[in-house]
Design a protein around this motif. Structure first.
Motif, mmCIF file in Angstrom:
data_model
loop_
_atom_site.group_PDB
_atom_site.id
_atom_site.type_symbol
_atom_site.label_atom_id
_atom_site.label_comp_id
_atom_site.label_asym_id
_atom_site.label_seq_id
_atom_site.Cartn_x
_atom_site.Cartn_y
_atom_site.Cartn_z
ATOM 1 N N PRO A 16 0.536 -1.224 -0.007
ATOM 2 C CA PRO A 16 -0.010 -0.053 -0.017
ATOM 3 C C PRO A 16 0.891 1.459 0.307
ATOM 4 N N TYR A 17 0.333 2.109 -0.838
ATOM 5 C CA TYR A 17 1.122 3.541 -0.852
ATOM 6 C C TYR A 17 2.474 3.679 -1.606
ATOM 7 N N ILE A 18 2.924 2.209 -1.968
ATOM 8 C CA ILE A 18 4.052 2.278 -2.781
ATOM 9 C C ILE A 18 3.877 1.780 -3.990
ATOM 10 N N GLY A 19 3.234 0.683 -4.166
ATOM 11 C CA GLY A 19 2.969 0.198 -5.396
ATOM 12 C C GLY A 19 3.589 -1.370 -5.632
ATOM 13 N N PRO A 20 3.416 -1.971 -6.774
ATOM 14 C CA PRO A 20 3.997 -3.242 -6.808
ATOM 15 C C PRO A 20 5.397 -3.313 -6.608
ATOM 16 N N VAL A 21 6.010 -4.271 -5.847
ATOM 17 C CA VAL A 21 7.317 -4.460 -5.596
ATOM 18 C C VAL A 21 7.834 -5.784 -6.053
ATOM 19 N N GLY A 22 8.817 -5.892 -6.560
ATOM 20 C CA GLY A 22 9.303 -7.329 -7.202
ATOM 21 C C GLY A 22 10.870 -7.021 -6.954
ATOM 22 N N TRP A 23 11.163 -8.231 -7.368
ATOM 23 C CA TRP A 23 12.868 -8.587 -7.544
ATOM 24 C C TRP A 23 13.221 -8.828 -8.599
ATOM 25 N N PRO A 24 14.041 -7.924 -9.193
ATOM 26 C CA PRO A 24 15.019 -7.262 -8.551
ATOM 27 C C PRO A 24 14.255 -5.901 -8.150
ATOM 28 N N LEU A 25 14.596 -5.267 -7.229
ATOM 29 C CA LEU A 25 14.202 -3.839 -6.615
ATOM 30 C C LEU A 25 14.203 -2.755 -7.804
ATOM 31 N N THR A 26 12.938 -2.445 -8.244
ATOM 32 C CA THR A 26 12.856 -1.307 -9.005
ATOM 33 C C THR A 26 11.787 -0.108 -8.554
ATOM 34 N N GLY A 27 11.670 0.783 -9.096
ATOM 35 C CA GLY A 27 10.761 1.807 -8.801
ATOM 36 C C GLY A 27 10.827 2.378 -7.578
ATOM 37 N N SER A 28 9.601 2.836 -7.021
ATOM 38 C CA SER A 28 9.386 3.377 -5.553
ATOM 39 C C SER A 28 10.367 2.792 -4.585
ATOM 40 N N LEU A 29 10.189 1.456 -4.408
ATOM 41 C CA LEU A 29 10.773 0.945 -3.002
ATOM 42 C C LEU A 29 12.461 1.132 -3.226
ATOM 43 N N SER A 30 13.101 1.144 -4.459
ATOM 44 C CA SER A 30 14.459 1.410 -4.466
ATOM 45 C C SER A 30 14.893 3.076 -4.203
ATOM 46 N N TYR A 31 13.817 3.759 -4.824
ATOM 47 C CA TYR A 31 13.985 5.210 -4.298
ATOM 48 C C TYR A 31 13.874 5.475 -2.711
#
Length: 78
Positions: A16-31
């Protein structure tokens, strides 16, 4: 090799509030991890890191009802 087979090792979780998170880390979580690391090593102050993270989440989820209400409240207050 089919493209679907090529990415079969990847996994995704919806946060929630971050979006889809996968491996390898991309997008919002890595930021967010990068901003957190910069704050942890005192490259940027913690309040600035918090504002960067909050701004990023709000910009990404601008269609979310809760985030839209927060933005409307900030617009009225500002």
């Amino acid at each position: 090799m089919d493209q679907a087979e090529d990415h079969s090792w990847e996994w995704h979780v919806e946060i929630p509030y971050i979006g889809p998170v996968g491996w390898p880390l991309t997008g919002s979580l890595s930021y967010l991890i990068t901003v957190g690391a910069l704050a942890a090593f005192e490259v940027i102050p913690l309040p600035i890191a918090g504002l960067l993270g909050l701004g990023h989440v709000m910009a990404r989820n601008r269609d979310n009802r809760v985030v839209s209400e927060i933005g409307a409240g900030l617009k009225v207050a500002g």
